[in-house]
Design an enzyme around this catalytic site. Structure first.
Site, PDB file in Angstrom:
ATOM      1  N   HIS A 124       0.868  -1.170   0.000  1.00  0.00           N
ATOM      2  CA  HIS A 124       0.000   0.000   0.000  1.00  0.00           C
ATOM      3  C   HIS A 124       0.909   1.226   0.000  1.00  0.00           C
ATOM      4  O   HIS A 124       2.022   1.189   0.524  1.00  0.00           O
ATOM      5  CB  HIS A 124      -0.873  -0.044   1.257  1.00  0.00           C
ATOM      6  CG  HIS A 124      -1.878   1.037   1.368  1.00  0.00           C
ATOM      7  ND1 HIS A 124      -1.586   2.276   1.885  1.00  0.00           N
ATOM      8  CD2 HIS A 124      -3.183   1.076   1.038  1.00  0.00           C
ATOM      9  CE1 HIS A 124      -2.686   3.017   1.882  1.00  0.00           C
ATOM     10  NE2 HIS A 124      -3.660   2.319   1.365  1.00  0.00           N
ATOM     11  N   GLN A 204      -5.007  -5.653   6.655  1.00  0.00           N
ATOM     12  CA  GLN A 204      -5.960  -6.567   6.019  1.00  0.00           C
ATOM     13  C   GLN A 204      -5.935  -7.963   6.606  1.00  0.00           C
ATOM     14  O   GLN A 204      -6.660  -8.846   6.139  1.00  0.00           O
ATOM     15  CB  GLN A 204      -5.675  -6.632   4.501  1.00  0.00           C
ATOM     16  CG  GLN A 204      -5.829  -5.305   3.785  1.00  0.00           C
ATOM     17  CD  GLN A 204      -7.256  -4.767   3.752  1.00  0.00           C
ATOM     18  OE1 GLN A 204      -8.199  -5.453   4.102  1.00  0.00           O
ATOM     19  NE2 GLN A 204      -7.406  -3.517   3.367  1.00  0.00           N
ATOM     20  N   LYS A 227     -11.060  -1.008   9.904  1.00  0.00           N
ATOM     21  CA  LYS A 227     -11.081  -2.194   9.040  1.00  0.00           C
ATOM     22  C   LYS A 227     -11.416  -3.450   9.823  1.00  0.00           C
ATOM     23  O   LYS A 227     -11.557  -4.522   9.251  1.00  0.00           O
ATOM     24  CB  LYS A 227      -9.728  -2.353   8.353  1.00  0.00           C
ATOM     25  CG  LYS A 227      -9.392  -1.224   7.392  1.00  0.00           C
ATOM     26  CD  LYS A 227      -8.119  -1.526   6.649  1.00  0.00           C
ATOM     27  CE  LYS A 227      -7.635  -0.336   5.864  1.00  0.00           C
ATOM     28  NZ  LYS A 227      -8.597   0.105   4.825  1.00  0.00           N
TER      29      LYS A 227
END
Ligand SMILES: Cc1ncc(COP(=O)(O)O)c(CN[C@@H](CS)C(=O)O)c1O
Length: 407
Positions: A124, A204, A227
């Site tokens: 990212h 993630q 998240k």
């Protein structure tokens, strides 16, 4: 998890029960942010309704209650990632700030001109740009581990990169663009064999699988509350205490000091040294509630359910001519990124939205990944434990609609 379990879980997420463009919402954008269960929403409301006060050093009841809940959230996070001590849990705004903190503080302390940091080609942007800035400032070199067409790291190349100038390996655990789950233990083993610490971007992975930082052997890990079914604005940087104690503060001011004179400042101890100013108290309390919610379901069950759902989605997508799955690593999480020659990702996303289906389209802040596959963007469906096979089927139907429109 059974369909009954999922139906009951979905009752905890009021937002999922609505129509979009006259169709039931199919929320498949969980890698961008997840929805919030009632216990998280209630914990935040409860704080503002009954306990709102500033934390630490307060001598009145509300402040003590707020401090207790704020620090209970820290202990919940410690337990959730099996960190050795709660003082190693630093509240930040999110993964981006966690990565910037390490690049800025660890980077300026331990890097010299000519030193190297190793990242992967699937990072990212928040694990690329901070190192580039340090590169310009200090003259460090960025080394990038390439990956194959399936999205799997070339580990031989990584091994060959490690050298006496390597000061840190900073890699993503699960790619947000490809779904690839990287071989962290092998990465750590090779780095530690040379005495090089490892930073892990777990944005993630923490929401979708069991994470044990001691078992992984990493030295830093960072993730975002929003998240993992918690509020936005709060995240975590965990680091080994011996490293954090060596690192200079990232931001300065109140909370992070023991004493200040015009001649000298003595910094506070961990975690406070890295938590300058009034923190996101409600966010930390909400994140603590999110951890408890996830623990009640079980991360192992969540990982297994999302894995099965992803495999089902990949099979269904493979049946459609003209759909190219981007990210087909053997070991990958609940991400379905795909590309169609017939239409640009943004047009596909627009048509899917007309069908009530929420996906992310674009480069997902991973432009080097798009360049590697020579595509401008992907359509990304990213899964959660509240998604169902029926929602995957709705996605497939929506893609059929795209093909009707674009031929
Ligand atoms: C692997 C990874 N690492 C860092 C970040 C940044 O998280 P923040 O909470 O924005 O600080 C993200 C956020 N990825 C979002 C926004 S681009 C996505 O749609 O994929 C990420 O996936």
């Amino acid at each position: 998890m059974t369909a009954v379990d999922v139906a009951r879980i979905r009752d905890d997420f009021p937002i999922l029960d609505q129509l979009i463009n006259g169709k039931p919402l199919v929320y498949l954008d969980n890698a961008a942010t997840t929805q919030k269960p009632r216990p998280v929403i209630d914990a935040i409301s409860n704080y503002y309704l009954h306990n709102n006060s500033n934390v630490h050093r307060g001598v009145h009841t509300l402040s003590q209650r707020a401090t207790d809940d704020y620090e209970a959230g820290r202990e919940a996070i410690r337990r959730f990632i099996n960190a050795p001590d709660a003082s190693e849990i630093i509240y930040v705004r999110g993964t981006t700030e966690g990565l910037n903190l390490v690049a800025s503080s660890y980077g300026r302390k331990f890097f010299k001109a000519g030193d190297e940091v190793i990242i992967t080609g699937m990072e990212h942007h928040s694990n690329i740009v901070p190192w580039q800035i340090l590169g310009k400032e200090i003259g460090i070199r960025l080394r990038v581990i390439p990956f194959n067409d399936q999205g799997e790291l070339l580990m031989d190349e990584y091994e060959g990169m490690l050298n006496d100038r390597t000061r840190l390996v900073s890699v993503v655990h699960q790619s947000n663009a490809l779904g690839t789950i990287n071989p962290v233990s092998a990465i750590v083993e090779l780095a530690h064999a040379r005495g090089v610490p490892v930073m892990l971007d777990t944005a993630q992975s923490v929401p979708h699988m069991p994470i044990d930082v001691q078992d992984l052997g990493v030295d830093f890990a960072t993730f975002s509350g929003h998240k993992m079914y918690g509020p936005t604005g709060i995240g975590v940087l965990w680091g080994r205490a011996d490293l954090l104690n060596e690192m200079p503060p990232y931001q300065t001011g109140g909370e992070m000091i023991r004493s200040v004179t015009f001649e000298e400042t003595i910094y506070n101890v961990l975690p406070h040294k890295f938590e300058a100013g009034t923190p996101d108290i409600a966010g930390a309390i909400g994140l603590g509630a999110a951890v408890e919610y996830l623990e009640a379901i079980g991360m192992g069950r969540i990982a297994a359910y999302e894995q099965a759902l992803m495999r089902y989605g990949a099979e269904r997508l493979a049946e459609i001519e003209g759909v190219r799955l981007i990210g087909t690593a053997a070991n990958r999480g609940g991400v379905l990124s795909f590309y169609m020659e017939a239409a640009h990702a943004h047009d596909i996303g627009t048509i899917l939205d007309a069908e009530g289906i929420a996906v992310r389209t674009g480069h997902h802040c991973a432009q080097p990944v798009m360049a590697r596959y020579e595509i401008p963007a992907t359509v990304r469906a990213s899964l959660s434990f509240y998604n169902t096979t029926e929602e995957i089927d709705a996605l497939i139907k929506g893609i059929d609609r795209v093909i009707e429109v674009f031929g």
